[in-house]
Design a protein around this motif. Structure first.
Motif, PDB file in Angstrom:
ATOM      1  N   TYR A  49       0.857  -1.190   0.000  1.00 53.68           N
ATOM      2  CA  TYR A  49       0.000   0.000   0.000  1.00 53.68           C
ATOM      3  C   TYR A  49       0.893   1.240   0.000  1.00 53.68           C
ATOM      4  O   TYR A  49       1.932   1.246   0.658  1.00 53.68           O
ATOM      5  N   TYR A  76       0.831   5.416   0.818  1.00 57.55           N
ATOM      6  CA  TYR A  76       0.117   6.522   1.453  1.00 57.55           C
ATOM      7  C   TYR A  76       0.966   7.785   1.321  1.00 57.55           C
ATOM      8  O   TYR A  76       2.193   7.718   1.241  1.00 57.55           O
ATOM      9  N   PHE A 136      -4.547   7.494   1.793  1.00 56.59           N
ATOM     10  CA  PHE A 136      -4.368   6.309   0.953  1.00 56.59           C
ATOM     11  C   PHE A 136      -4.210   6.710  -0.506  1.00 56.59           C
ATOM     12  O   PHE A 136      -4.887   7.617  -1.006  1.00 56.59           O
ATOM     13  N   TYR A 173      -3.323   0.368  -3.617  1.00 53.16           N
ATOM     14  CA  TYR A 173      -3.150  -0.951  -2.987  1.00 53.16           C
ATOM     15  C   TYR A 173      -2.833  -1.934  -4.104  1.00 53.16           C
ATOM     16  O   TYR A 173      -3.582  -2.049  -5.078  1.00 53.16           O
ATOM     17  N   PHE A 195       4.714   7.044   2.212  1.00 50.80           N
ATOM     18  CA  PHE A 195       4.944   5.840   2.999  1.00 50.80           C
ATOM     19  C   PHE A 195       4.401   4.617   2.274  1.00 50.80           C
ATOM     20  O   PHE A 195       3.333   4.653   1.670  1.00 50.80           O
ATOM     21  N   GLN A 205      -1.197  -3.725   8.783  1.00 50.06           N
ATOM     22  CA  GLN A 205      -0.283  -3.134   7.814  1.00 50.06           C
ATOM     23  C   GLN A 205       0.920  -2.577   8.566  1.00 50.06           C
ATOM     24  O   GLN A 205       0.771  -1.847   9.543  1.00 50.06           O
ATOM     25  N   PHE A 247       4.445  -0.351   8.293  1.00 50.17           N
ATOM     26  CA  PHE A 247       4.933   0.756   7.488  1.00 50.17           C
ATOM     27  C   PHE A 247       6.448   0.815   7.408  1.00 50.17           C
ATOM     28  O   PHE A 247       7.161   0.438   8.342  1.00 50.17           O
ATOM     29  N   TYR A 278      -1.625   3.810  15.680  1.00 51.30           N
ATOM     30  CA  TYR A 278      -0.231   3.853  15.286  1.00 51.30           C
ATOM     31  C   TYR A 278       0.459   4.990  16.046  1.00 51.30           C
ATOM     32  O   TYR A 278      -0.140   6.028  16.330  1.00 51.30           O
ATOM     33  N   GLY A 335       8.428   6.408  10.190  1.00 52.45           N
ATOM     34  CA  GLY A 335       7.211   5.769   9.721  1.00 52.45           C
ATOM     35  C   GLY A 335       6.302   5.396  10.880  1.00 52.45           C
ATOM     36  O   GLY A 335       6.753   5.223  12.009  1.00 52.45           O
ATOM     37  N   PRO A 336       4.992   5.283  10.644  1.00 48.48           N
ATOM     38  CA  PRO A 336       4.063   4.864  11.697  1.00 48.48           C
ATOM     39  C   PRO A 336       4.362   3.442  12.171  1.00 48.48           C
ATOM     40  O   PRO A 336       4.685   2.568  11.367  1.00 48.48           O
ATOM     41  N   LEU A 340       2.750   0.255  14.353  1.00 42.45           N
ATOM     42  CA  LEU A 340       1.491  -0.285  14.847  1.00 42.45           C
ATOM     43  C   LEU A 340       1.579  -0.557  16.345  1.00 42.45           C
ATOM     44  O   LEU A 340       2.453  -1.281  16.801  1.00 42.45           O
ATOM     45  N   ARG A 385      -7.566  -0.638   2.251  1.00 42.70           N
ATOM     46  CA  ARG A 385      -7.421   0.802   2.450  1.00 42.70           C
ATOM     47  C   ARG A 385      -7.657   1.180   3.895  1.00 42.70           C
ATOM     48  O   ARG A 385      -8.724   0.906   4.441  1.00 42.70           O
ATOM     49  N   LEU A 386      -6.678   1.831   4.536  1.00 42.04           N
ATOM     50  CA  LEU A 386      -6.834   2.357   5.884  1.00 42.04           C
ATOM     51  C   LEU A 386      -7.271   3.813   5.797  1.00 42.04           C
ATOM     52  O   LEU A 386      -6.771   4.583   4.968  1.00 42.04           O
TER      53      LEU A 386
END
Lengths: 116, 112
Positions: free
Chosen positions: A33, A35, A45, A48, A91, A105, A107, B36, B43-44, B46, B99-100
């Motif tokens: 994905y 972003y 977003f 994907y 990202f 997910q 990152f 997050y 980066g994020p 989790l 998709r988030l």
């Protein structure tokens, strides 16, 4: 266990040039994905992908942006003819194949694109 | 109206305080809820992942989901200066995988 890798970490382009951002997912992850994060905003977003397939590109601008995830190699986000408004942090995230309870997910560190 | 609303703060608390972070959402299709943590220029990461209403605890962190109110929370107990970061809530629709949807993020500072 290496995490999601992105390169370059920083990219500077002049208006009108092309930007190529690369993403290597975590080992065993087949879903990627992309972003975008603008200053003072959350992540938005973009697209994907699975290997060789675009699953959802509803967040991609209609022009100048494209993404791919080939059978071999990293996923690529390509921005043609960059403009100043494209300056942002991009990202990449990856996940295992989506099924109930397995939607996490993870990152990467991001690529910070600056357009002069 | 944005689908996910989150107060951007900033929020500043002393070390040891209990921190409460919140998000609201408008789409009842959201089924999975995540928090997050993002350090500056990183980066994020989790932190918590929950499905459906209820509480989930992991160390000093507790995630709470109230689907009837469309409201989620993250509580941080015994906050530490190392908790200083931006906290992002994220949601996923059960019927649309991938998709988030993110909130704007809340910037938290924990001072010693």
């Amino acid at each position: 266990n290496a995490g999601v890798m992105q390169n370059p970490r920083h990219l500077v382009r002049r208006r009108g040039q092309e930007a190529r951002l690369r993403c290597s997912p975590m080992k065993g992850h087949s879903h990627v994905y992309w972003y975008r994060q603008l200053p003072e905003e959350g992540l938005k977003f973009m697209v994907y992908l699975q290997k060789e397939n675009i699953i959802d590109e509803s967040g991609m601008p209609k022009e100048r942006f494209s993404a791919e995830f080939p059978k071999e190699g990293p996923s690529i986000l390509r921005i043609q003819q960059v403009v100043r408004g494209d300056s942002a942090a991009y990202f990449c995230a990856s996940s295992l194949p989506q099924r109930e309870g397995r939607n996490e997910q993870f990152f990467g560190p991001g690529t910070r694109l600056t357009v002069l | 109206q944005k689908e996910v609303e989150q107060d951007p703060g900033p929020l500043s608390v002393p070390e040891g305080a209990i921190v409460s972070l919140n998000c609201t959402y408008s789409n009842s299709a959201f089924q999975y809820f995540m928090w997050y943590r993002q350090y500056s220029r990183k980066g994020p990461e989790l932190l918590m992942y929950t499905y459906s209403s209820g509480n989930k605890e992991d160390g000093r962190f507790t995630a709470q989901v109230d689907k009837s109110s469309k409201y989620i929370s993250l509580f941080i107990r015994d906050s530490q200066p190392s908790d200083s970061a931006t906290y992002l809530c994220a949601m996923l629709r059960g019927s649309t995988l991938g998709r988030l949807y993110f909130g704007r993020g809340t910037q938290l500072t924990v001072w010693p």
